[in-house]
Design a protein around this motif. Structure first.
Motif, mmCIF file in Angstrom:
data_model
loop_
_atom_site.group_PDB
_atom_site.id
_atom_site.type_symbol
_atom_site.label_atom_id
_atom_site.label_comp_id
_atom_site.label_asym_id
_atom_site.label_seq_id
_atom_site.Cartn_x
_atom_site.Cartn_y
_atom_site.Cartn_z
ATOM 1 N N ASP A 37 0.824 -1.205 0.000
ATOM 2 C CA ASP A 37 0.000 0.000 0.000
ATOM 3 C C ASP A 37 0.858 1.256 0.000
ATOM 4 N N ASN A 38 0.290 2.320 -0.586
ATOM 5 C CA ASN A 38 0.952 3.612 -0.653
ATOM 6 C C ASN A 38 -0.064 4.682 -0.275
ATOM 7 N N LEU A 39 0.386 5.723 0.406
ATOM 8 C CA LEU A 39 -0.489 6.824 0.818
ATOM 9 C C LEU A 39 0.281 8.128 0.689
ATOM 10 N N ALA A 40 -0.271 9.094 -0.058
ATOM 11 C CA ALA A 40 0.434 10.354 -0.284
ATOM 12 C C ALA A 40 -0.562 11.490 -0.518
ATOM 13 N N PRO A 41 -0.266 12.694 0.014
ATOM 14 C CA PRO A 41 -1.167 13.842 -0.191
ATOM 15 C C PRO A 41 -0.815 14.609 -1.462
ATOM 16 N N TYR A 42 -1.856 15.054 -2.163
ATOM 17 C CA TYR A 42 -1.694 15.864 -3.374
ATOM 18 C C TYR A 42 -2.596 17.089 -3.262
ATOM 19 N N SER A 43 -2.004 18.276 -3.403
ATOM 20 C CA SER A 43 -2.813 19.495 -3.260
ATOM 21 C C SER A 43 -3.347 20.012 -4.589
ATOM 22 N N PHE A 44 -2.895 19.458 -5.714
ATOM 23 C CA PHE A 44 -3.559 19.743 -6.982
ATOM 24 C C PHE A 44 -4.625 18.664 -7.166
ATOM 25 N N PHE A 45 -5.794 18.908 -6.573
ATOM 26 C CA PHE A 45 -6.860 17.909 -6.538
ATOM 27 C C PHE A 45 -8.214 18.602 -6.600
ATOM 28 N N SER A 59 0.300 15.239 -10.324
ATOM 29 C CA SER A 59 1.604 15.022 -9.717
ATOM 30 C C SER A 59 2.618 15.857 -10.480
ATOM 31 N N THR A 60 3.447 16.605 -9.742
ATOM 32 C CA THR A 60 4.342 17.561 -10.403
ATOM 33 C C THR A 60 5.803 17.419 -9.999
ATOM 34 N N SER A 61 6.172 16.271 -9.467
ATOM 35 C CA SER A 61 7.581 16.047 -9.129
ATOM 36 C C SER A 61 7.864 14.563 -9.299
ATOM 37 N N SER A 62 9.119 14.181 -9.121
ATOM 38 C CA SER A 62 9.439 12.771 -9.336
ATOM 39 C C SER A 62 10.600 12.324 -8.474
ATOM 40 N N LYS A 63 10.712 11.003 -8.352
ATOM 41 C CA LYS A 63 11.848 10.359 -7.707
ATOM 42 C C LYS A 63 12.475 9.443 -8.745
ATOM 43 N N ALA A 64 13.771 9.481 -8.845
ATOM 44 C CA ALA A 64 14.463 8.814 -9.945
ATOM 45 C C ALA A 64 14.260 7.302 -9.985
ATOM 46 N N ASP A 65 13.992 6.688 -8.835
ATOM 47 C CA ASP A 65 13.898 5.229 -8.788
ATOM 48 C C ASP A 65 12.464 4.709 -8.866
ATOM 49 N N ARG A 66 11.494 5.543 -9.287
ATOM 50 C CA ARG A 66 10.097 5.143 -9.308
ATOM 51 C C ARG A 66 9.525 5.153 -10.723
ATOM 52 N N ALA A 67 8.650 4.204 -11.003
ATOM 53 C CA ALA A 67 7.923 4.204 -12.266
ATOM 54 C C ALA A 67 7.062 5.458 -12.327
ATOM 55 N N ARG A 68 7.121 6.168 -13.437
ATOM 56 C CA ARG A 68 6.397 7.439 -13.610
ATOM 57 C C ARG A 68 6.820 8.477 -12.580
ATOM 58 N N GLY A 69 7.885 8.234 -11.837
ATOM 59 C CA GLY A 69 8.412 9.221 -10.903
ATOM 60 C C GLY A 69 7.816 9.183 -9.512
ATOM 61 N N LYS A 70 6.644 8.580 -9.347
ATOM 62 C CA LYS A 70 5.989 8.509 -8.043
ATOM 63 C C LYS A 70 5.341 7.144 -7.879
ATOM 64 N N ASP A 71 5.347 6.610 -6.656
ATOM 65 C CA ASP A 71 4.679 5.333 -6.393
ATOM 66 C C ASP A 71 3.191 5.417 -6.733
ATOM 67 N N SER A 72 2.557 6.541 -6.382
ATOM 68 C CA SER A 72 1.124 6.690 -6.653
ATOM 69 C C SER A 72 0.838 6.506 -8.135
#
Length: 201
Positions: A37-45, A59-72
């Motif tokens: 499971d993953n849980l994350a807040p997004y303020s562009f909603f 979603s407007t940022s990314s992490k290099a080791d994630r698919a599409r930049g974010k787990d969500s």
């Protein structure tokens, strides 16, 4: 003051998201194909349509080791489902803890000390004590202009409402203090509301 975004604003901080405010927080829960499971807040909603009911978040940022930049985003693209949980004042700090940068595949629910419950229509967890939760099936994943900008649009297929948040048959966000995002690191709690009829009512 006037500025063109491409030329810069010359202020200490970007005023854009302070101008478009307040924005409700979409506390997005997803599940990976490995059942993490993953849980994350997004303020562009926000909600974008009544019939069928549809919501969006971006979603407007990314992490290099994630698919599409974010787990969500990666989870939604793989499974086609997600849940939007409403954030109340009592869950402010839990919501904030769930925004921490954790290792890929780590479950934010226990890290943020949030109790999870099973969704009804989709294979995903939701925030058990949230005032409301919207179970969604992915309709569109839209690539936006700019680097790592994506918009997710989902059709709402199930709605959970906590009984104490219904007052005279209406979902009352002032009863529990809905948390909304302003600009910068600023938030607000919605405690007051008023009714304004339309001319054709």
């Amino acid at each position: 003051m006037y500025y063109r975004p491409e030329d810069g604003h010359g202020l200490p901080h970007n005023p854009f998201n302070a101008i478009v405010a307040p924005r409700p927080i979409g506390w997005i829960s997803t599940r990976s194909t490995r059942s993490v499971d993953n849980l994350a807040p997004y303020s562009f909603f926000n909600a974008v349509a009544y019939t069928p009911p549809q919501v969006m978040f971006a979603s407007t940022s990314s992490k290099a080791d994630r698919a599409r930049g974010k787990d969500s985003l990666g989870n939604i693209e793989q499974t086609g489902v997600f849940c939007v949980n409403v954030v109340e004042e009592e869950a402010l700090h839990e919501m904030n803890r769930s925004s921490a940068s954790l290792a890929a595949g780590e479950d934010e629910f226990p890290h943020a000390r949030v109790t999870k419950a099973a969704c009804t229509e989709i294979a995903c967890s939701r925030v058990a004590l949230a005032p409301a939760a919207l179970e969604c099936r992915l309709s569109q994943l839209v690539v936006l202009e700019g680097e790592n900008n994506f918009m997710v649009i989902g059709r709402v297929v199930g709605v959970h409402i906590r009984d104490d948040c219904l007052v005279d048959g209406k979902f009352d966000i002032t009863r529990f203090g809905m948390v909304s995002r302003l600009g910068y690191r600023d938030y607000t709690i919605i405690r007051d509301s008023f009714e304004l009829g339309r001319p054709d009512d």
